[in-house]
Motif scaffolding. Sequence first.
Motif, PDB file in Angstrom:
ATOM      1  N   LEU A 247       8.277   4.621  -7.741  1.00 29.75           N
ATOM      2  CA  LEU A 247       8.293   4.295  -6.314  1.00 29.75           C
ATOM      3  C   LEU A 247       6.890   4.399  -5.712  1.00 29.75           C
ATOM      4  CD1 LEU A 247      11.514   6.196  -5.125  1.00 29.75           C
ATOM      5  CD2 LEU A 247      11.222   3.712  -5.359  1.00 29.75           C
ATOM      6  N   ILE A 248       6.170   5.435  -6.109  1.00 29.87           N
ATOM      7  CA  ILE A 248       4.813   5.627  -5.588  1.00 29.87           C
ATOM      8  C   ILE A 248       3.903   4.493  -6.056  1.00 29.87           C
ATOM      9  CG2 ILE A 248       2.760   7.099  -5.722  1.00 29.87           C
ATOM     10  CD1 ILE A 248       4.681   9.505  -5.928  1.00 29.87           C
ATOM     11  N   GLY A 249       4.027   4.108  -7.338  1.00 30.29           N
ATOM     12  CA  GLY A 249       3.212   3.030  -7.874  1.00 30.29           C
ATOM     13  C   GLY A 249       3.452   1.722  -7.139  1.00 30.29           C
ATOM     14  N   ARG A 250       4.700   1.425  -6.849  1.00 30.98           N
ATOM     15  CA  ARG A 250       5.024   0.196  -6.122  1.00 30.98           C
ATOM     16  C   ARG A 250       4.497   0.266  -4.688  1.00 30.98           C
ATOM     17  NH1 ARG A 250       7.572  -3.317  -8.935  1.00 30.98           N
ATOM     18  NH2 ARG A 250       8.975  -2.718 -10.645  1.00 30.98           N
ATOM     19  N   LYS A 251       4.650   1.419  -4.075  1.00 25.22           N
ATOM     20  CA  LYS A 251       4.197   1.578  -2.691  1.00 25.22           C
ATOM     21  C   LYS A 251       2.690   1.396  -2.588  1.00 25.22           C
ATOM     22  CE  LYS A 251       6.332   2.618   1.220  1.00 25.22           C
ATOM     23  NZ  LYS A 251       7.588   1.984   1.651  1.00 25.22           N
ATOM     24  N   ARG A 252       1.976   1.888  -3.585  1.00 26.11           N
ATOM     25  CA  ARG A 252       0.515   1.777  -3.584  1.00 26.11           C
ATOM     26  C   ARG A 252       0.030   0.435  -4.157  1.00 26.11           C
ATOM     27  NH1 ARG A 252      -2.582   6.623  -2.798  1.00 26.11           N
ATOM     28  NH2 ARG A 252      -1.524   7.624  -1.048  1.00 26.11           N
ATOM     29  N   GLY A 253       0.934  -0.352  -4.688  1.00 24.66           N
ATOM     30  CA  GLY A 253       0.547  -1.644  -5.244  1.00 24.66           C
ATOM     31  C   GLY A 253      -0.168  -1.539  -6.571  1.00 24.66           C
ATOM     32  N   PHE A 254       0.115  -0.473  -7.335  1.00 24.97           N
ATOM     33  CA  PHE A 254      -0.513  -0.281  -8.638  1.00 24.97           C
ATOM     34  C   PHE A 254       0.305  -1.029  -9.689  1.00 24.97           C
ATOM     35  CE2 PHE A 254      -2.519   4.099  -7.452  1.00 24.97           C
ATOM     36  CZ  PHE A 254      -3.374   3.437  -6.572  1.00 24.97           C
ATOM     37  N   LEU A 255       0.071  -2.348  -9.763  1.00 21.91           N
ATOM     38  CA  LEU A 255       0.847  -3.195 -10.657  1.00 21.91           C
ATOM     39  C   LEU A 255      -0.049  -3.825 -11.722  1.00 21.91           C
ATOM     40  CD1 LEU A 255       2.982  -5.064  -7.954  1.00 21.91           C
ATOM     41  CD2 LEU A 255       3.570  -2.968  -9.188  1.00 21.91           C
ATOM     42  N   ILE A 256       0.568  -4.147 -12.847  1.00 19.11           N
ATOM     43  CA  ILE A 256      -0.136  -4.847 -13.909  1.00 19.11           C
ATOM     44  C   ILE A 256       0.572  -6.176 -14.148  1.00 19.11           C
ATOM     45  CG2 ILE A 256      -1.105  -2.802 -15.018  1.00 19.11           C
ATOM     46  CD1 ILE A 256       1.228  -2.723 -16.905  1.00 19.11           C
ATOM     47  N   LYS A 257       0.148  -6.883 -15.172  1.00 19.28           N
ATOM     48  CA  LYS A 257       0.693  -8.216 -15.456  1.00 19.28           C
ATOM     49  C   LYS A 257       2.217  -8.183 -15.547  1.00 19.28           C
ATOM     50  CE  LYS A 257       0.125 -12.078 -18.666  1.00 19.28           C
ATOM     51  NZ  LYS A 257      -0.549 -12.553 -19.904  1.00 19.28           N
ATOM     52  N   GLY A 258       2.844  -9.122 -14.880  1.00 18.68           N
ATOM     53  CA  GLY A 258       4.301  -9.208 -14.908  1.00 18.68           C
ATOM     54  C   GLY A 258       4.973  -8.358 -13.847  1.00 18.68           C
ATOM     55  N   GLY A 259       4.167  -7.751 -12.969  1.00 15.34           N
ATOM     56  CA  GLY A 259       4.733  -6.943 -11.896  1.00 15.34           C
ATOM     57  C   GLY A 259       5.163  -5.558 -12.325  1.00 15.34           C
ATOM     58  N   GLU A 260       4.777  -5.143 -13.556  1.00 11.82           N
ATOM     59  CA  GLU A 260       5.117  -3.805 -14.025  1.00 11.82           C
ATOM     60  C   GLU A 260       4.231  -2.763 -13.346  1.00 11.82           C
ATOM     61  OE1 GLU A 260       7.400  -2.602 -16.362  1.00 11.82           O
ATOM     62  OE2 GLU A 260       8.313  -4.581 -16.130  1.00 11.82           O
ATOM     63  N   ILE A 261       4.756  -1.550 -13.228  1.00 15.62           N
ATOM     64  CA  ILE A 261       3.988  -0.466 -12.643  1.00 15.62           C
ATOM     65  C   ILE A 261       2.887  -0.020 -13.604  1.00 15.62           C
ATOM     66  CG2 ILE A 261       4.092   1.910 -11.743  1.00 15.62           C
ATOM     67  CD1 ILE A 261       5.561  -0.076 -10.030  1.00 15.62           C
ATOM     68  N   ASP A 262       1.704   0.210 -13.056  1.00 10.35           N
ATOM     69  CA  ASP A 262       0.627   0.814 -13.835  1.00 10.35           C
ATOM     70  C   ASP A 262       0.822   2.331 -13.732  1.00 10.35           C
ATOM     71  OD1 ASP A 262      -1.715   1.813 -14.920  1.00 10.35           O
ATOM     72  OD2 ASP A 262      -2.971   0.206 -14.096  1.00 10.35           O
ATOM     73  N   TYR A 263       1.596   2.865 -14.671  1.00 12.83           N
ATOM     74  CA  TYR A 263       1.972   4.278 -14.593  1.00 12.83           C
ATOM     75  C   TYR A 263       0.773   5.206 -14.753  1.00 12.83           C
ATOM     76  CZ  TYR A 263       6.882   2.889 -14.750  1.00 12.83           C
ATOM     77  OH  TYR A 263       8.100   2.348 -14.449  1.00 12.83           O
ATOM     78  N   GLU A 264      -0.140   4.839 -15.638  1.00 14.28           N
ATOM     79  CA  GLU A 264      -1.289   5.706 -15.866  1.00 14.28           C
ATOM     80  C   GLU A 264      -2.161   5.812 -14.615  1.00 14.28           C
ATOM     81  OE1 GLU A 264      -5.048   6.404 -18.933  1.00 14.28           O
ATOM     82  OE2 GLU A 264      -3.870   4.562 -19.060  1.00 14.28           O
ATOM     83  N   ARG A 265      -2.430   4.680 -13.981  1.00 15.33           N
ATOM     84  CA  ARG A 265      -3.243   4.687 -12.757  1.00 15.33           C
ATOM     85  C   ARG A 265      -2.545   5.488 -11.658  1.00 15.33           C
ATOM     86  NH1 ARG A 265      -4.690  -0.578  -8.998  1.00 15.33           N
ATOM     87  NH2 ARG A 265      -6.115   0.502  -7.553  1.00 15.33           N
ATOM     88  N   THR A 266      -1.240   5.309 -11.549  1.00 11.99           N
ATOM     89  CA  THR A 266      -0.470   6.040 -10.538  1.00 11.99           C
ATOM     90  C   THR A 266      -0.498   7.540 -10.822  1.00 11.99           C
ATOM     91  OG1 THR A 266       1.020   4.125 -10.361  1.00 11.99           O
ATOM     92  CG2 THR A 266       1.757   6.183  -9.341  1.00 11.99           C
ATOM     93  N   ALA A 267      -0.363   7.894 -12.099  1.00 12.49           N
ATOM     94  CA  ALA A 267      -0.353   9.304 -12.480  1.00 12.49           C
ATOM     95  C   ALA A 267      -1.690   9.972 -12.198  1.00 12.49           C
ATOM     96  CB  ALA A 267      -0.009   9.431 -13.966  1.00 12.49           C
ATOM     97  N   VAL A 268      -2.784   9.294 -12.540  1.00  7.88           N
ATOM     98  CA  VAL A 268      -4.121   9.843 -12.288  1.00  7.88           C
ATOM     99  C   VAL A 268      -4.329  10.052 -10.793  1.00  7.88           C
ATOM    100  CG1 VAL A 268      -6.593   9.349 -12.387  1.00  7.88           C
ATOM    101  CG2 VAL A 268      -5.150   8.910 -14.388  1.00  7.88           C
ATOM    102  N   MET A 269      -3.923   9.064  -9.997  1.00  8.63           N
ATOM    103  CA  MET A 269      -4.069   9.162  -8.543  1.00  8.63           C
ATOM    104  C   MET A 269      -3.272  10.337  -7.993  1.00  8.63           C
ATOM    105  SD  MET A 269      -2.105   8.497  -5.610  1.00  8.63           S
ATOM    106  CE  MET A 269      -0.873   7.356  -6.217  1.00  8.63           C
TER     107      MET A 269
END
Length: 288
Positions: A247-269
């Motif tokens: 949810l946090i990744g989507r809210k922050r717009g941390f997406l990768i190809k195909g609209g998947e969440i960039d979990y690593e970027r979200t986790a680091v943040m």
Amino acid sequence: MADFQKQTVQWFPGHMAKTRRIIKESLNLVDGVVELVDARIPYSSSNPELDGIIKRKPRIVLLNKCDIADPNATKRWIEYYKSKNIYALPVDCRTGKGLNNFIPTVKKALANVISRNKEKGMKGKALRLMVVGIPNTGKSSFINRMAGNAKAKVADKAGVTRQQQWFAVGNGIELLDTPGVLWPKFDDAEVGDKLAFTGAVKDEVTDIETLSCRLLEVLSQLKPQAVTERYKLDDIDGLQGWEILELIGRKRGFLIKGGEIDYERTAVMLCDEFRGGKLGKLTLELPK
């Protein structure tokens, strides 16, 4: 989606035994010990071997990073240490908050030492204190503040001070720096988690995505509004850590190809913002 199963944080710093020996050998050189702990996790960030090592030496505990800890919880910890006949001060070593109380507290804690020195005709003899603490609790920042210089190395991430150094801090007080070290063995996974949450354990030896999911599960139980308010989320009650991270990744717009969440970027943040106090004043444990 990755499988965020609970894993025990592991670390194997080779200098651990050497540091323990240095502390033991240096005790004869000092009148007391100053221990720095993280005010958000005073129990988990305190070396459990220390009591056995320093024995009856006077001890002062500095609850560092009090600016991002729950002030009510910090008061409870101060009272807890007082009940153990240990002087304790809430401080923030980077800004200097609370450090004006350090020297008066040293004089109180070492009153017997000062009295003995006076009786022996050594009035004014320097009071020597050893500074101890696990990595990233702020030892170098504390010494730099007190000494008024930048000789002690300061780092944002977990690390060590490479060699012993003495620092004169005025008012007849000298500080002996020691390397920051984690203890050789413990089996409490929650302690490992809390050390990793706050950065005392290097991120390189943890899975940052797994760690962030566990952090979110702790926060959702402890203070869910800290998460919902910071990331503009609705109710997170009953959600698993990875679901909140998503949810946090989507809210922050941390997406990768195909609209998947960039979990690593979200986790680091998330971990960076928690460590920086951007989720509010949070304490993860209270006195037992």
